[in-house]
Scaffold this motif. Structure first.
Motif, PDB file in Angstrom:
ATOM      1  N   THR A 211      37.790 -18.088  10.224  1.00 28.32           N
ATOM      2  CA  THR A 211      38.195 -18.114  11.884  1.00 28.32           C
ATOM      3  C   THR A 211      39.316 -17.296  12.225  1.00 28.32           C
ATOM      4  OG1 THR A 211      39.751 -19.980  11.330  1.00 28.32           O
ATOM      5  CG2 THR A 211      37.278 -20.512  12.084  1.00 28.32           C
ATOM      6  N   GLU A 212      39.893 -16.567  11.273  1.00 30.24           N
ATOM      7  CA  GLU A 212      41.048 -15.725  11.499  1.00 30.24           C
ATOM      8  C   GLU A 212      40.889 -14.496  10.613  1.00 30.24           C
ATOM      9  OE1 GLU A 212      45.019 -17.119  11.413  1.00 30.24           O
ATOM     10  OE2 GLU A 212      44.477 -19.080  11.397  1.00 30.24           O
TER      11      GLU A 212
ATOM     12  N   TYR B 201      42.244  -8.794  15.485  1.00 30.56           N
ATOM     13  CA  TYR B 201      41.616  -9.375  16.684  1.00 30.56           C
ATOM     14  C   TYR B 201      41.591 -11.059  16.892  1.00 30.56           C
ATOM     15  CZ  TYR B 201      39.700  -4.550  16.753  1.00 30.56           C
ATOM     16  OH  TYR B 201      39.382  -3.312  16.976  1.00 30.56           O
ATOM     17  N   ARG B 202      41.980 -11.604  15.805  1.00 25.20           N
ATOM     18  CA  ARG B 202      42.047 -13.064  15.679  1.00 25.20           C
ATOM     19  C   ARG B 202      43.365 -13.405  14.745  1.00 25.20           C
ATOM     20  NH1 ARG B 202      39.269 -17.979  16.194  1.00 25.20           N
ATOM     21  NH2 ARG B 202      40.665 -19.174  17.361  1.00 25.20           N
ATOM     22  N   VAL B 203      44.401 -13.609  15.141  1.00 26.77           N
ATOM     23  CA  VAL B 203      45.637 -13.874  14.396  1.00 26.77           C
ATOM     24  C   VAL B 203      46.098 -15.245  15.092  1.00 26.77           C
ATOM     25  CG1 VAL B 203      47.690 -13.333  13.531  1.00 26.77           C
ATOM     26  CG2 VAL B 203      45.885 -11.508  13.797  1.00 26.77           C
TER      27      VAL B 203
ATOM     28  N   ASP C 178      44.337  -9.737   2.863  1.00 21.57           N
ATOM     29  CA  ASP C 178      44.989  -9.235   1.674  1.00 21.57           C
ATOM     30  C   ASP C 178      44.112  -9.554   0.333  1.00 21.57           C
ATOM     31  OD1 ASP C 178      47.116  -8.172  -0.209  1.00 21.57           O
ATOM     32  OD2 ASP C 178      47.421 -10.343  -0.849  1.00 21.57           O
ATOM     33  N   LEU C 179      43.483 -10.557   0.538  1.00 17.76           N
ATOM     34  CA  LEU C 179      42.407 -11.247  -0.690  1.00 17.76           C
ATOM     35  C   LEU C 179      41.425 -10.287  -0.379  1.00 17.76           C
ATOM     36  CD1 LEU C 179      41.880 -13.220  -2.807  1.00 17.76           C
ATOM     37  CD2 LEU C 179      40.836 -14.897  -0.954  1.00 17.76           C
ATOM     38  N   VAL C 180      40.648 -10.335   0.696  1.00 13.82           N
ATOM     39  CA  VAL C 180      39.427  -9.570   0.909  1.00 13.82           C
ATOM     40  C   VAL C 180      39.481  -7.838   0.447  1.00 13.82           C
ATOM     41  CG1 VAL C 180      38.236 -11.176   2.188  1.00 13.82           C
ATOM     42  CG2 VAL C 180      39.275  -8.996   3.315  1.00 13.82           C
ATOM     43  N   THR C 181      40.591  -7.388   0.787  1.00 15.06           N
ATOM     44  CA  THR C 181      40.661  -5.975   0.541  1.00 15.06           C
ATOM     45  C   THR C 181      40.953  -5.721  -0.838  1.00 15.06           C
ATOM     46  OG1 THR C 181      43.253  -6.031   1.339  1.00 15.06           O
ATOM     47  CG2 THR C 181      41.556  -5.200   2.738  1.00 15.06           C
ATOM     48  N   GLN C 182      41.517  -6.401  -1.445  1.00 13.26           N
ATOM     49  CA  GLN C 182      41.794  -6.604  -3.137  1.00 13.26           C
ATOM     50  C   GLN C 182      40.287  -6.746  -3.602  1.00 13.26           C
ATOM     51  OE1 GLN C 182      44.975  -8.556  -5.020  1.00 13.26           O
ATOM     52  NE2 GLN C 182      45.917  -8.952  -3.182  1.00 13.26           N
ATOM     53  N   LEU C 183      39.640  -7.891  -3.371  1.00 13.96           N
ATOM     54  CA  LEU C 183      38.090  -8.051  -3.725  1.00 13.96           C
ATOM     55  C   LEU C 183      37.264  -6.667  -3.838  1.00 13.96           C
ATOM     56  CD1 LEU C 183      38.071 -11.648  -2.798  1.00 13.96           C
ATOM     57  CD2 LEU C 183      38.211 -10.761  -4.946  1.00 13.96           C
ATOM     58  N   SER C 184      37.509  -6.088  -2.487  1.00 13.06           N
ATOM     59  CA  SER C 184      36.557  -5.025  -2.020  1.00 13.06           C
ATOM     60  C   SER C 184      36.620  -3.744  -3.034  1.00 13.06           C
ATOM     61  CB  SER C 184      36.900  -4.440  -0.702  1.00 13.06           C
ATOM     62  OG  SER C 184      38.085  -3.917  -0.489  1.00 13.06           O
ATOM     63  N   ASN C 185      37.561  -3.825  -3.973  1.00 10.74           N
ATOM     64  CA  ASN C 185      37.828  -2.668  -5.190  1.00 10.74           C
ATOM     65  C   ASN C 185      36.550  -3.018  -6.205  1.00 10.74           C
ATOM     66  OD1 ASN C 185      39.761  -1.487  -3.866  1.00 10.74           O
ATOM     67  ND2 ASN C 185      41.212  -2.776  -4.946  1.00 10.74           N
ATOM     68  N   LYS C 186      36.173  -4.318  -6.294  1.00  9.93           N
ATOM     69  CA  LYS C 186      35.215  -4.519  -7.214  1.00  9.93           C
ATOM     70  C   LYS C 186      33.750  -5.246  -6.699  1.00  9.93           C
ATOM     71  CE  LYS C 186      34.989  -7.160 -11.569  1.00  9.93           C
ATOM     72  NZ  LYS C 186      35.400  -8.327 -12.639  1.00  9.93           N
ATOM     73  N   TYR C 187      33.734  -5.698  -5.571  1.00 11.71           N
ATOM     74  CA  TYR C 187      32.740  -6.305  -4.881  1.00 11.71           C
ATOM     75  C   TYR C 187      32.212  -5.759  -3.638  1.00 11.71           C
ATOM     76  CZ  TYR C 187      34.169  -9.632  -8.441  1.00 11.71           C
ATOM     77  OH  TYR C 187      34.867 -10.207  -9.378  1.00 11.71           O
ATOM     78  N   GLU C 188      31.236  -5.862  -3.499  1.00  9.21           N
ATOM     79  CA  GLU C 188      30.809  -5.606  -1.858  1.00  9.21           C
ATOM     80  C   GLU C 188      31.044  -6.599  -0.966  1.00  9.21           C
ATOM     81  OE1 GLU C 188      26.674  -3.947   0.165  1.00  9.21           O
ATOM     82  OE2 GLU C 188      26.804  -3.537  -1.864  1.00  9.21           O
ATOM     83  N   ILE C 189      32.238  -6.416  -0.023  1.00  6.58           N
ATOM     84  CA  ILE C 189      32.584  -7.564   0.752  1.00  6.58           C
ATOM     85  C   ILE C 189      32.187  -7.212   2.101  1.00  6.58           C
ATOM     86  CG2 ILE C 189      34.758  -8.713   1.554  1.00  6.58           C
ATOM     87  CD1 ILE C 189      33.985  -9.350  -1.535  1.00  6.58           C
ATOM     88  N   TYR C 190      31.684  -8.431   2.690  1.00  4.93           N
ATOM     89  CA  TYR C 190      31.297  -8.550   4.102  1.00  4.93           C
ATOM     90  C   TYR C 190      32.270  -9.914   4.456  1.00  4.93           C
ATOM     91  CZ  TYR C 190      27.276  -5.809   2.776  1.00  4.93           C
ATOM     92  OH  TYR C 190      26.388  -4.830   2.256  1.00  4.93           O
ATOM     93  N   LEU C 191      32.786  -9.767   5.958  1.00  7.83           N
ATOM     94  CA  LEU C 191      33.381 -10.591   6.434  1.00  7.83           C
ATOM     95  C   LEU C 191      32.925 -10.989   7.866  1.00  7.83           C
ATOM     96  CD1 LEU C 191      37.096 -11.587   6.019  1.00  7.83           C
ATOM     97  CD2 LEU C 191      36.325 -11.349   8.366  1.00  7.83           C
ATOM     98  N   VAL C 192      32.842 -12.140   8.373  1.00 11.49           N
ATOM     99  CA  VAL C 192      32.654 -12.251   9.676  1.00 11.49           C
ATOM    100  C   VAL C 192      33.442 -13.094  10.301  1.00 11.49           C
ATOM    101  CG1 VAL C 192      31.217 -14.358   9.340  1.00 11.49           C
ATOM    102  CG2 VAL C 192      30.793 -13.167  11.621  1.00 11.49           C
TER     103      VAL C 192
ATOM    104  N   GLY D 249      48.007 -17.414  12.838  1.00  3.39           N
ATOM    105  CA  GLY D 249      49.107 -17.468  11.927  1.00  3.39           C
ATOM    106  C   GLY D 249      49.209 -16.677  10.482  1.00  3.39           C
ATOM    107  N   THR D 250      49.740 -17.064   9.524  1.00  5.66           N
ATOM    108  CA  THR D 250      49.849 -15.887   8.464  1.00  5.66           C
ATOM    109  C   THR D 250      48.430 -16.020   7.680  1.00  5.66           C
ATOM    110  OG1 THR D 250      50.758 -17.650   7.133  1.00  5.66           O
ATOM    111  CG2 THR D 250      52.388 -16.458   8.226  1.00  5.66           C
ATOM    112  N   LEU D 251      47.751 -17.089   7.982  1.00  2.00           N
ATOM    113  CA  LEU D 251      46.325 -17.171   7.276  1.00  2.00           C
ATOM    114  C   LEU D 251      45.394 -15.723   7.355  1.00  2.00           C
ATOM    115  CD1 LEU D 251      44.182 -18.685   5.688  1.00  2.00           C
ATOM    116  CD2 LEU D 251      43.467 -19.793   7.895  1.00  2.00           C
ATOM    117  N   ALA D 252      45.590 -15.236   8.622  1.00  2.29           N
ATOM    118  CA  ALA D 252      44.764 -14.251   8.690  1.00  2.29           C
ATOM    119  C   ALA D 252      45.063 -12.934   7.736  1.00  2.29           C
ATOM    120  CB  ALA D 252      44.874 -13.501  10.247  1.00  2.29           C
ATOM    121  N   PHE D 253      46.429 -12.859   7.572  1.00  2.00           N
ATOM    122  CA  PHE D 253      46.964 -11.719   6.851  1.00  2.00           C
ATOM    123  C   PHE D 253      46.435 -12.006   5.285  1.00  2.00           C
ATOM    124  CE2 PHE D 253      49.310 -11.527  10.803  1.00  2.00           C
ATOM    125  CZ  PHE D 253      48.955 -10.325  11.107  1.00  2.00           C
ATOM    126  N   GLN D 254      46.820 -13.334   4.686  1.00  2.00           N
ATOM    127  CA  GLN D 254      46.389 -13.826   3.494  1.00  2.00           C
ATOM    128  C   GLN D 254      44.724 -13.289   3.259  1.00  2.00           C
ATOM    129  OE1 GLN D 254      48.327 -17.962   4.223  1.00  2.00           O
ATOM    130  NE2 GLN D 254      48.176 -17.807   1.819  1.00  2.00           N
TER     131      GLN D 254
END
Length: 195
Positions: free
Chosen positions: A9-10, A14-16, A26-40, A18-23
């Motif tokens: 939801t964050e 475009y949708r911030v 950070d997580l998905v950008t790290q994962l995208s080095n190894k996996y094909e990541i989509y986010l909605v 609190g700090t959850l959006a940035f957590q």
């Protein structure tokens, strides 16, 4: 390469809330080095963009004063958009927090792929133990969606303890992306049916 759909939801910028959006970013950008990541995620527009290697899709947001009504609205928006923008050969769905976990459960059932939930807090923590009708309803939705996930990941000790003590859920507490790699590799290659 394992394909994973994240639902949140964050997400910045475009949708911030609190700090959850940035957590999550950070997580998905790290994962995208190894996996094909989509986010909605919800935003003030329907669209798509790339954030590094992460494929981002947005659904139009409309806030409701009732968070339960908002959850249902977001469920309809995402389910009406996702089939047209994300390929059906996903290996795994990863939800962040309770609203996203309800949506992930339904997508997981439709695509017959496993889903996991990242919990950063619980309603028991957020409400301070208050027993309002709204709080009890959110707890029921959390338990409903969390309890059928293949894994529930606690991102901190208080959430880990709350999931165990208030929901009877044996979560996994992760410390870094390598802990998540093990889960992704297990579920992504197994193509098991969701629980």
């Amino acid at each position: 390469m394992v394909k994973v759909l994240h639902i949140s939801t964050e997400y910045p910028p475009y949708r911030v809330i609190g700090t959850l959006a940035f957590q999550i970013r950070d997580l998905v950008t790290q994962l995208s080095n190894k996996y094909e990541i989509y986010l909605v995620h919800p935003a003030n527009f329907d669209g798509s963009y790339m954030d590094g290697n992460v494929h981002i899709y947005t659904v139009r947001d409309s806030w409701f004063s009732d968070v339960i009504a908002y959850m249902h609205f977001l469920l309809v928006e995402i389910l009406s958009r996702i089939p047209y923008v994300i390929s059906r050969d996903l290996d795994l769905v990863h939800a962040h927090e309770w609203i996203a976990s309800v949506i992930a459960k339904i997508i997981s059932q439709r695509l017959r792929v496993p889903y996991i939930v990242s919990a950063y807090s619980t309603e028991s923590i957020r409400s301070g133990g208050a027993m309002s009708l709204l709080s009890l309803t959110i707890r029921d939705w959390e338990k409903y969606a969390f309890s059928s996930a293949n894994y529930v990941i606690a991102h901190n000790k208080p959430t880990f303890e709350s999931l165990r003590d208030h929901y009877g859920i044996n979560a996994i507490e992760i410390r870094n992306v390598k802990d998540l790699d093990k889960i992704y590799d297990e579920l992504g290659h197994a193509k098991t049916k969701p629980k």
